[in-house]
Design an enzyme around this catalytic site. Structure first.
Site, PDB file in Angstrom:
ATOM      1  N   GLY A  26       0.839  -1.194   0.000  1.00 41.53           N
ATOM      2  CA  GLY A  26       0.000   0.000   0.000  1.00 41.53           C
ATOM      3  C   GLY A  26       0.875   1.246   0.000  1.00 41.53           C
ATOM      4  N   ILE A  34      16.259 -10.252  21.486  1.00 40.95           N
ATOM      5  CA  ILE A  34      16.393 -11.288  20.450  1.00 40.95           C
ATOM      6  C   ILE A  34      17.653 -12.105  20.706  1.00 40.95           C
ATOM      7  CG2 ILE A  34      16.752 -11.726  17.982  1.00 40.95           C
ATOM      8  CD1 ILE A  34      15.006  -9.343  17.364  1.00 40.95           C
ATOM      9  N   GLU A  37      28.268  -7.938  23.369  1.00 43.28           N
ATOM     10  CA  GLU A  37      27.386  -6.808  23.689  1.00 43.28           C
ATOM     11  C   GLU A  37      28.215  -5.541  23.885  1.00 43.28           C
ATOM     12  OE1 GLU A  37      24.015  -5.924  24.132  1.00 43.28           O
ATOM     13  OE2 GLU A  37      24.909  -3.993  24.678  1.00 43.28           O
ATOM     14  N   GLY A  56      18.901  -4.277  17.490  1.00 41.63           N
ATOM     15  CA  GLY A  56      17.765  -3.362  17.452  1.00 41.63           C
ATOM     16  C   GLY A  56      17.092  -3.355  16.084  1.00 41.63           C
ATOM     17  N   HIS A  70      -2.765 -22.121  46.703  1.00 37.03           N
ATOM     18  CA  HIS A  70      -1.595 -22.871  47.155  1.00 37.03           C
ATOM     19  C   HIS A  70      -1.654 -24.289  46.612  1.00 37.03           C
ATOM     20  CE1 HIS A  70       1.666 -24.272  49.685  1.00 37.03           C
ATOM     21  NE2 HIS A  70       0.912 -25.340  49.942  1.00 37.03           N
TER      22      HIS A  70
HETATM   23  P1  FAD Z   1       4.684  -5.676  12.157  1.00 33.69           P
HETATM   24  O1  FAD Z   1       4.344  -6.869  12.946  1.00 33.69           O
HETATM   25  O2  FAD Z   1       6.096  -5.533  11.704  1.00 33.69           O
HETATM   26  O3  FAD Z   1       3.728  -5.693  10.897  1.00 33.69           O
HETATM   27  C1  FAD Z   1       3.854  -4.780   9.857  1.00 33.69           C
HETATM   28  C2  FAD Z   1       3.217  -5.379   8.622  1.00 33.69           C
HETATM   29  O4  FAD Z   1       3.079  -4.360   7.651  1.00 33.69           O
HETATM   30  C3  FAD Z   1       4.037  -6.481   7.966  1.00 33.69           C
HETATM   31  O5  FAD Z   1       3.206  -7.563   7.643  1.00 33.69           O
HETATM   32  C4  FAD Z   1       4.575  -5.820   6.692  1.00 33.69           C
HETATM   33  O6  FAD Z   1       4.762  -6.735   5.638  1.00 33.69           O
HETATM   34  C5  FAD Z   1       3.446  -4.868   6.385  1.00 33.69           C
HETATM   35  N1  FAD Z   1       3.823  -3.723   5.555  1.00 33.69           N
HETATM   36  C6  FAD Z   1       4.841  -2.858   5.728  1.00 33.69           C
HETATM   37  N2  FAD Z   1       4.799  -1.881   4.794  1.00 33.69           N
HETATM   38  C7  FAD Z   1       3.726  -2.155   4.016  1.00 33.69           C
HETATM   39  C8  FAD Z   1       3.141  -1.511   2.903  1.00 33.69           C
HETATM   40  N3  FAD Z   1       3.634  -0.374   2.412  1.00 33.69           N
HETATM   41  N4  FAD Z   1       2.055  -2.073   2.338  1.00 33.69           N
HETATM   42  C9  FAD Z   1       1.520  -3.209   2.829  1.00 33.69           C
HETATM   43  N5  FAD Z   1       2.023  -3.849   3.897  1.00 33.69           N
HETATM   44  C10 FAD Z   1       3.102  -3.325   4.489  1.00 33.69           C
HETATM   45  N6  FAD Z   1       6.943  -8.519  20.803  1.00 33.69           N
HETATM   46  C11 FAD Z   1       6.268  -8.945  21.876  1.00 33.69           C
HETATM   47  O7  FAD Z   1       5.432  -8.200  22.402  1.00 33.69           O
HETATM   48  N7  FAD Z   1       6.481 -10.198  22.401  1.00 33.69           N
HETATM   49  C12 FAD Z   1       7.383 -11.045  21.866  1.00 33.69           C
HETATM   50  O8  FAD Z   1       7.554 -12.171  22.361  1.00 33.69           O
HETATM   51  C13 FAD Z   1       8.117 -10.619  20.737  1.00 33.69           C
HETATM   52  N8  FAD Z   1       9.021 -11.437  20.170  1.00 33.69           N
HETATM   53  C14 FAD Z   1       9.699 -11.006  19.072  1.00 33.69           C
HETATM   54  C15 FAD Z   1      10.657 -11.860  18.528  1.00 33.69           C
HETATM   55  C16 FAD Z   1      11.374 -11.456  17.423  1.00 33.69           C
HETATM   56  C17 FAD Z   1      12.404 -12.386  16.837  1.00 33.69           C
HETATM   57  C18 FAD Z   1      11.117 -10.176  16.838  1.00 33.69           C
HETATM   58  C19 FAD Z   1      11.862  -9.731  15.619  1.00 33.69           C
HETATM   59  C20 FAD Z   1      10.176  -9.335  17.386  1.00 33.69           C
HETATM   60  C21 FAD Z   1       9.472  -9.737  18.513  1.00 33.69           C
HETATM   61  N9  FAD Z   1       8.534  -8.907  19.119  1.00 33.69           N
HETATM   62  C22 FAD Z   1       7.860  -9.328  20.228  1.00 33.69           C
HETATM   63  C23 FAD Z   1       8.234  -7.565  18.586  1.00 33.69           C
HETATM   64  C24 FAD Z   1       6.954  -7.613  17.733  1.00 33.69           C
HETATM   65  O9  FAD Z   1       7.115  -8.564  16.708  1.00 33.69           O
HETATM   66  C25 FAD Z   1       6.667  -6.242  17.153  1.00 33.69           C
HETATM   67  O10 FAD Z   1       6.651  -5.278  18.180  1.00 33.69           O
HETATM   68  C26 FAD Z   1       5.314  -6.250  16.452  1.00 33.69           C
HETATM   69  O11 FAD Z   1       5.291  -7.193  15.403  1.00 33.69           O
HETATM   70  C27 FAD Z   1       4.987  -4.865  15.905  1.00 33.69           C
HETATM   71  O12 FAD Z   1       3.746  -4.904  15.297  1.00 33.69           O
HETATM   72  P2  FAD Z   1       3.350  -3.935  14.098  1.00 33.69           P
HETATM   73  O13 FAD Z   1       1.946  -4.271  13.753  1.00 33.69           O
HETATM   74  O14 FAD Z   1       3.694  -2.555  14.468  1.00 33.69           O
HETATM   75  O15 FAD Z   1       4.331  -4.318  12.900  1.00 33.69           O
HETATM   76  P1  NAI Z   2      17.386  -4.740  21.658  1.00 37.16           P
HETATM   77  O1  NAI Z   2      17.248  -3.289  21.595  1.00 37.16           O
HETATM   78  O2  NAI Z   2      16.570  -5.520  22.625  1.00 37.16           O
HETATM   79  O3  NAI Z   2      18.896  -5.112  21.954  1.00 37.16           O
HETATM   80  C1  NAI Z   2      19.947  -4.714  21.137  1.00 37.16           C
HETATM   81  C2  NAI Z   2      21.249  -4.880  21.888  1.00 37.16           C
HETATM   82  O4  NAI Z   2      22.308  -4.745  20.963  1.00 37.16           O
HETATM   83  C3  NAI Z   2      21.439  -3.815  22.963  1.00 37.16           C
HETATM   84  O5  NAI Z   2      21.804  -4.441  24.168  1.00 37.16           O
HETATM   85  C4  NAI Z   2      22.525  -2.929  22.392  1.00 37.16           C
HETATM   86  O6  NAI Z   2      23.336  -2.346  23.387  1.00 37.16           O
HETATM   87  C5  NAI Z   2      23.307  -3.924  21.565  1.00 37.16           C
HETATM   88  N1  NAI Z   2      24.076  -3.331  20.469  1.00 37.16           N
HETATM   89  C6  NAI Z   2      23.702  -2.327  19.631  1.00 37.16           C
HETATM   90  N2  NAI Z   2      24.676  -2.083  18.726  1.00 37.16           N
HETATM   91  C7  NAI Z   2      25.680  -2.961  18.977  1.00 37.16           C
HETATM   92  C8  NAI Z   2      26.937  -3.217  18.385  1.00 37.16           C
HETATM   93  N3  NAI Z   2      27.368  -2.536  17.329  1.00 37.16           N
HETATM   94  N4  NAI Z   2      27.714  -4.185  18.919  1.00 37.16           N
HETATM   95  C9  NAI Z   2      27.295  -4.912  19.992  1.00 37.16           C
HETATM   96  N5  NAI Z   2      26.108  -4.701  20.592  1.00 37.16           N
HETATM   97  C10 NAI Z   2      25.294  -3.756  20.095  1.00 37.16           C
HETATM   98  O7  NAI Z   2      17.148  -5.238  20.154  1.00 37.16           O
HETATM   99  P2  NAI Z   2      16.864  -6.668  19.530  1.00 37.16           P
HETATM  100  O8  NAI Z   2      17.296  -7.756  20.437  1.00 37.16           O
HETATM  101  O9  NAI Z   2      17.387  -6.587  18.158  1.00 37.16           O
HETATM  102  O10 NAI Z   2      15.299  -6.712  19.486  1.00 37.16           O
HETATM  103  C11 NAI Z   2      14.587  -5.664  18.838  1.00 37.16           C
HETATM  104  C12 NAI Z   2      13.291  -5.416  19.517  1.00 37.16           C
HETATM  105  O11 NAI Z   2      12.366  -6.455  19.215  1.00 37.16           O
HETATM  106  C13 NAI Z   2      13.349  -5.406  21.032  1.00 37.16           C
HETATM  107  O12 NAI Z   2      13.772  -4.170  21.543  1.00 37.16           O
HETATM  108  C14 NAI Z   2      11.942  -5.672  21.401  1.00 37.16           C
HETATM  109  O13 NAI Z   2      11.232  -4.468  21.332  1.00 37.16           O
HETATM  110  C15 NAI Z   2      11.478  -6.599  20.298  1.00 37.16           C
HETATM  111  N6  NAI Z   2      11.495  -7.974  20.788  1.00 37.16           N
HETATM  112  C16 NAI Z   2      10.693  -8.297  21.840  1.00 37.16           C
HETATM  113  C17 NAI Z   2      10.695  -9.565  22.351  1.00 37.16           C
HETATM  114  C18 NAI Z   2       9.870  -9.863  23.527  1.00 37.16           C
HETATM  115  O14 NAI Z   2       9.019  -9.043  23.862  1.00 37.16           O
HETATM  116  N7  NAI Z   2      10.051 -10.990  24.192  1.00 37.16           N
HETATM  117  C19 NAI Z   2      11.513 -10.634  21.771  1.00 37.16           C
HETATM  118  C20 NAI Z   2      12.353 -10.165  20.695  1.00 37.16           C
HETATM  119  C21 NAI Z   2      12.301  -8.895  20.222  1.00 37.16           C
END
Ligand code: FAD
Ligand code: NAI
Length: 475
Positions: free
Chosen positions: A123, A194, A213, A281, A454
């Site tokens: 979109g 992650i 880190e 990040g 409990h």
């Molecule tokens: P997204 O989930 O990124 O969705 C965006 C969507 O928009 C995608 O489908 C994309 O294809 C679509 N899109 C983008 N641009 C366009 C366009 N122009 N037209 C049409 N479609 C488009 N968060 C948690 O709370 N708990 C967790 O356990 C957790 N685990 C995670 C593990 C990993 C490995 C990662 C990477 C993230 C994790 N997160 C977790 C973070 C979570 O996935 C995100 O915060 C969340 O998906 C954000 O939701 P969103 O709807 O903003 O975007």
């Molecule tokens: P993050 O922000 O959690 O962690 C990134 C880490 O990389 C930080 O500790 C930072 O200091 C370090 N870093 C940055 N630059 C670096 C470098 N050049 N060399 C070495 N270390 C460096 O980001 P991450 O793990 O990529 O996850 C992204 C986001 O996805 C999270 O912040 C979270 O919002 C979301 N997420 C949430 C999960 C959950 O809710 N359980 C699970 C996984 C992701």
């Protein structure tokens, strides 16, 4: 002008976008949702990062790898002998894919149930004209029009400068969730959420995992006491975590990846690994929106600029989730989606940023809500702290998982709960009680006076609340 007119068009079908679309439809609007994610066959795969390569598949692999770890290392404590234990990684990955598909299909069903029109494709803005015209570029191309637009385009992984993701050797969260064989040696850059979750998966499956880190402190956003306890547990499990490092050149070749890095003492080191996961990040994603066509304002990080209510710089254009400020969490995106749909309907949608829970799904799990002790100290706020260890909890002993604690922080004068921090079994579920308590502005004494079942892990929550007044019953 398109003949397909909608009250609300949502761009992005992740947790923010699909939930916003459903809520808007519940409120009586004619709603479209556009999402471009493709499954392996090129078909739609609703649910965004969260469902396809984030929350859901990572939790599926965390569970499978933990089961494997338990069978190999912990069942014996329960008197269960496991002989000939082996790993069928292909099946584990296929199960994960099936879990993802169930979630993709679930959203398709929800869209049908709520009469949300779905468009598969990208979109982008065409122009503002009595609302907005949006081009959908999918298998076919068409233009639709909407009075209100909700942008929920999510985020993408941030690459390490000079080491782009190839998803073969240098992996983002996408490649990290589909490695075909257990790497002997695995490196991770970044010990954030992650890094720790993915590092845990592959360590449990047999990889030797090293995490590099940049920051000198481990999990800086987490309460210090909880982070220290978690760090101890991860080291004991065999994760190697190097803090305060500077990552230099990364070379990827046929034999794997070589990372030049400098340790906290300034000594030059090299890490040779089969696979490298970069988890440093994520960056907001506005690629392809054609934001310039309508003058949508972005900040210096590329995030869409919004006010407290998720209004962008353009009238009737809203943005939610990872593409705007605030924590990148699925539940935060969802809450914003609901609130925006309600605001469009003239209601008073509300998101309380102070009570958004965080969970890291490692073992032990880490979960928290509200302020950390170091934040309260920095603010100069008078507070009381109370902790209770799972070691003294009967259910934790029965489970055979006594790592960690529950920690309460309450205002010294009013006893209002200011933060709750948990490291230990099922922290992800236990934190909900604290969220509810904080949402209702409960005092620590309120929790301490509530009857908890409990034996249950939640008794540790009650006891930590009692600990605020130094009157734990079981410790
Ligand atoms: P997204 O989930 O990124 O969705 C965006 C969507 O928009 C995608 O489908 C994309 O294809 C679509 N899109 C983008 N641009 C366009 C366009 N122009 N037209 C049409 N479609 C488009 N968060 C948690 O709370 N708990 C967790 O356990 C957790 N685990 C995670 C593990 C990993 C490995 C990662 C990477 C993230 C994790 N997160 C977790 C973070 C979570 O996935 C995100 O915060 C969340 O998906 C954000 O939701 P969103 O709807 O903003 O975007
Ligand atoms: P993050 O922000 O959690 O962690 C990134 C880490 O990389 C930080 O500790 C930072 O200091 C370090 N870093 C940055 N630059 C670096 C470098 N050049 N060399 C070495 N270390 C460096 O980001 P991450 O793990 O990529 O996850 C992204 C986001 O996805 C999270 O912040 C979270 O919002 C979301 N997420 C949430 C999960 C959950 O809710 N359980 C699970 C996984 C992701």
């Amino acid at each position: 002008m398109s003949n397909k007119q909608f009250d609300v068009i949502v761009i992005g079908g992740g947790p923010g976008g699909y939930v916003a679309a459903i809520r808007a439809a519940q409120l009586g609007f004619n709603v479209a949702c556009i999402d471009e994610w493709k499954n392996a066959k090129g078909g739609p795969a609703l649910g965004g990062t969260c469902t396809n390569i984030g929350c859901i598949p990572s939790k599926a692999l965390l569970q499978s790898s933990e089961n494997y770890d338990h069978a190999g290392h912990h069942f014996a404590d329960h008197g269960i002998k496991v002989e000939g234990l082996s790993l069928d990684l292909a099946k584990m990955l296929a199960r994960k894919d099936a879990v993802v598909k169930q979630n993709n299909d679930g959203i398709v069903y929800l869209f049908k149930k709520n009469k949300v029109s779905f468009f598969h494709g990208r979109g982008s803005f065409v122009k503002a004209a009595d609302g907005y015209e949006i081009k959908v570029a999918g298998a076919a191309e068409e233009t639709i029009a909407g009075k209100h637009i909700i942008l929920a385009t999510g985020s993408n992984p941030r690459p390490l400068p000079g080491a782009d993701f190839d998803e073969e050797n240098i992996l983002s969260n996408d490649g990290a969730l589909r490695i075909g064989g257990v790497p002997k040696k695995m490196g991770l850059i970044g010990s954030g959420v992650i890094g720790l979750e993915m590092g845990s998966v592959w360590r449990r499956l047999g990889s030797e995992v090293t995490v590099l880190e940049a920051l000198p402190t481990f999990l800086g956003a987490v309460d210090d006491q909880i982070a220290k306890e978690a760090h101890k547990a991860f080291i004991k499990q065999g994760l190697k975590i190097e803090l305060g490092v500077k990552v230099g050149e990364v070379k990827s070749g046929k034999k794997g990846v070589s990372v030049a890095w400098t340790n906290a003492k300034g000594e030059a080191q090299t890490l040779e690994v089969d696979k490298l996961i970069v988890s440093i990040g994520r960056v907001p994603n506005t690629i392809g929106l054609n934001a310039e066509a309508v003058g949508l304002k972005l900040d210096e990080r590329g995030a869409i600029v919004v006010d407290d209510d998720c209004r962008t710089s353009l009238p009737n254009v809203w943005a939610i989730g990872d593409v705007v400020r605030g924590p990148m969490l699925a539940h935060k995106a969802e809450e914003e989606g609901v609130a925006v749909a309600e605001r469009i309907a003239g209601q008073h949608g509300h998101v309380n940023f102070n009570t958004i829970p965080w969970v890291i799904y490692t073992s032990p799990e880490i979960a928290w809500v509200g302020q950390t002790e170091q934040q309260l100290k920095a603010e100069g706020r008078a507070y009381k702290a109370g902790t209770f260890p799972f070691m003294a909890n009967g259910r934790a002993r029965a489970l055979g998982d006594t790592t960690g604690m529950v920690k309460f922080l309450a205002d010294a004068a009013t006893d209002e709960i200011l933060g709750v921090h948990i490291v230990g079994p099922m922290a992800s579920e236990l934190i909900s009680e604290a969220v509810v308590a904080m949402e209702f502005k409960a005092s620590a004494e309120d929790i301490a006076r509530i009857c908890h079942a409990h034996p249950s892990l939640s008794e540790a929550t009650k006891e930590a609340a009692l600990a605020i007044d130094k009157r734990t019953l079981n410790f």
